[in-house]
Scaffold this active site. Structure first.
Site, PDB file in Angstrom:
ATOM      1  N   CYS A  12       0.797  -1.226   0.000  1.00  0.00           N
ATOM      2  CA  CYS A  12       0.000   0.000   0.000  1.00  0.00           C
ATOM      3  C   CYS A  12       0.825   1.269   0.000  1.00  0.00           C
ATOM      4  O   CYS A  12       2.038   1.259   0.153  1.00  0.00           O
ATOM      5  CB  CYS A  12      -0.955   0.026   1.176  1.00  0.00           C
ATOM      6  N   GLY A  38      -0.480  -0.004  -4.779  1.00  0.00           N
ATOM      7  CA  GLY A  38      -1.609  -0.847  -4.411  1.00  0.00           C
ATOM      8  C   GLY A  38      -2.791  -0.604  -5.321  1.00  0.00           C
ATOM      9  O   GLY A  38      -3.168   0.547  -5.533  1.00  0.00           O
ATOM     10  N   ASN A 113       1.018   1.306   6.210  1.00  0.00           N
ATOM     11  CA  ASN A 113       1.844   0.706   5.169  1.00  0.00           C
ATOM     12  C   ASN A 113       2.866  -0.174   5.857  1.00  0.00           C
ATOM     13  O   ASN A 113       3.666   0.310   6.661  1.00  0.00           O
ATOM     14  CB  ASN A 113       2.542   1.804   4.347  1.00  0.00           C
ATOM     15  N   GLY A 114       2.843  -1.487   5.561  1.00  0.00           N
ATOM     16  CA  GLY A 114       3.807  -2.395   6.169  1.00  0.00           C
ATOM     17  C   GLY A 114       3.166  -3.696   6.576  1.00  0.00           C
ATOM     18  O   GLY A 114       2.054  -4.032   6.158  1.00  0.00           O
ATOM     19  N   TYR A 254      12.689  -1.596  -7.193  1.00  0.00           N
ATOM     20  CA  TYR A 254      11.485  -1.928  -7.934  1.00  0.00           C
ATOM     21  C   TYR A 254      10.233  -1.138  -7.570  1.00  0.00           C
ATOM     22  O   TYR A 254       9.507  -0.672  -8.436  1.00  0.00           O
ATOM     23  CB  TYR A 254      11.219  -3.433  -7.736  1.00  0.00           C
TER      24      TYR A 254
END
Length: 468
Positions: A12, A38, A113-114, A254
């Site tokens: 996300c 996301g 996020n995580g 990436y």
């Protein structure tokens, strides 16, 4: 192989605004810049100073906010938003964030996020005490820990709660009085704060989202920081002093957009250096350098520049086929590749091609892309990967938590080369990657989480220790 075809996903992106008119529209614009992080769901919670209101749903941002009234109803001068890919929790609307909690005396909205490494244990303990979870994601755990704290202020409750959770997290919490920002003790995920021209604050997973709303970067959130933004300004605290920077190296390789800067390092430039270092480490005779669109193009241009070979557009991506078409099975993924990528015959025919990609994870489409170039007339295809071999699972926020999924974990380079049908295959060394990113060399782990490549995890993995 590349991000467009192999279905490796960051789960996300988060975005927040405080003290700005049209906070809902700014949040929408910011999330649009983070859509690559996301594509399963999106949502926004807005605060008008009296009440928090939310709208969220499954799908891409434009699909979720397909009608003007969905966004127009979210009035106020502060907001948080989220775009989601699930690493923990199913793809259901209950898991789409931000999560909004209505209590008798207050409201709290949360965007995360995580991935927490002890969420299963904490959830079990909380459920045994009678807590009922609204979602199956791990993000909700923090709110339950805050509510059971006996501390007086929200900041004190946050500090106590954050010291109970482990893993990777970048949190945004919104109440009617403040926007709170917290980063884990290793800073696994990037998080930045900017200022708008009118003085309002913006928080985002990547700096490209700050640029999208015209905000100027003022701070990269550091490991262990707890930041409170309110009408009084910004206050920086530490929820822990036990910090050790280990930002996810895959952000540079990436995930992040090329126009983002992470801890002051431009992502495109770092990827170019990865390609250049790859060319230095493994020389090969070729005619042209081709990158797999889109995340590998920076590395391919760096490889070409260093090797003195022409950089050519030998592969074209269908820009009108979104990532939502990525399929769960190998057969469907390969069919998806045929729709997404085409070789340019006039460029590759009769040429020895050096094909540069950013990473190989599952490896399910590598053979197809190599064959695509051969069918277009390439006489040789040398595969060069601008990162080390991805051999170990990630537990801090990427959807690879099983070693079986990783082709490099159980195949040698020679075996992979044979499977892919390439003439040669080489990977960038760990040293070459660290040098290319260029964080402070004396920082622990060179400031990077390299566990995907060497299995040296910066933290104990708690609930995931057996999968290591």
């Amino acid at each position: 192989m590349s991000n467009e075809v192999r279905s490796l996903n960051e789960e996300c992106g988060v975005f927040g605004v405080w003290g700005a008119e049209n906070a809902n529209y700014l949040t929408y614009l910011g999330l649009h810049s983070l859509q690559h992080r996301g594509q399963e769901g999106a949502g926004i919670v807005a605060n008008d100073g009296q009440k928090l209101r939310t709208y969220r749903n499954l799908g891409l941002l434009t699909q979720v906010f397909s009608k003007p009234e969905y966004l127009n109803s979210l009035t106020g001068n502060s907001a948080i938003g989220h775009v989601r890919y699930s690493t923990a929790g199913e793809n259901k609307i209950e898991n789409v964030q931000p999560l909004l909690f209505d209590f008798t005396d207050s409201q709290i909205a949360l965007a995360h996020n995580g991935n927490l490494t002890n969420a299963i244990t904490l959830k079990r303990e909380l459920e045994d005490k009678g807590h009922i979870f609204k979602s199956s994601s791990d993000s909700e755990v923090l709110i339950h820990l805050i509510k059971i704290s006996n501390k007086k202020t929200l900041k004190e409750k946050m500090i106590e709660a954050l010291n109970k959770i482990h893993g990777g997290f970048a949190y945004l919490l919104l109440t009617k009085d403040s926007l709170m920002v917290a980063l884990d003790s290793h800073g696994f995920r990037p998080l930045s704060i900017g200022r708008l021209k009118n003085g309002g604050y913006v928080v985002a997973s990547e700096t490209c989202a700050l640029d999208a709303v015209g905000a100027i970067l003022v701070k990269n959130v550091q490991p262990g920081e707890l930041i409170t933004i309110s009408d009084l300004g910004m206050v920086v605290d530490q929820w822990t002093k036990k910090t050790k920077l280990a930002i996810c190296s895959m952000e540079f390789i990436y995930f992040a957009r090329p126009d983002s800067d992470i801890l002051g390092i431009n992502v495109h430039s770092a990827r170019k250096r990865m390609g250049a270092n790859l060319a230095k480490e493994y020389e090969v005779t070729g005619d042209i350098v081709v990158g797999v669109p889109n995340s590998s193009l920076s590395a391919a241009s760096g490889y070409a520049e260093e090797s003195g070979l022409p950089y050519e557009m030998g592969l074209i991506k269908n820009q009108y086929m979104g990532r939502e078409f990525i399929q769960p099975t190998k057969e469907l993924r390969e069919k998806s590749v045929r729709q997404k990528l085409a070789a340019v015959k006039g460029v590759v025919c009769g040429k020895r091609v050096i094909l540069v990609d950013d990473s190989i994870v599952r490896g399910t489409t590598c053979a197809y892309i190599v064959q695509l170039l051969r069918d277009a007339g390439a006489i040789e295809v040398h595969l060069r990967i601008a990162s080390p071999r991805f051999m170990h699972p990630c537990f801090y926020g990427i959807d690879i938590q099983e070693k079986d999924e990783l082709i490099a974990a159980h195949k040698s380079i020679a075996e992979m080369n044979q499977i892919f049908g390439s003439d040669s295959l080489e990977f960038l060394s760990e040293e070459g990657l660290i040098d290319a990113i260029g964080l402070e060399a004396d920082a622990p782990y060179s400031g990077l989480d390299m566990s995907y490549f060497n299995g040296d995890y910066p933290t104990y993995l708690y609930d995931y220790e057996s999968k290591k």
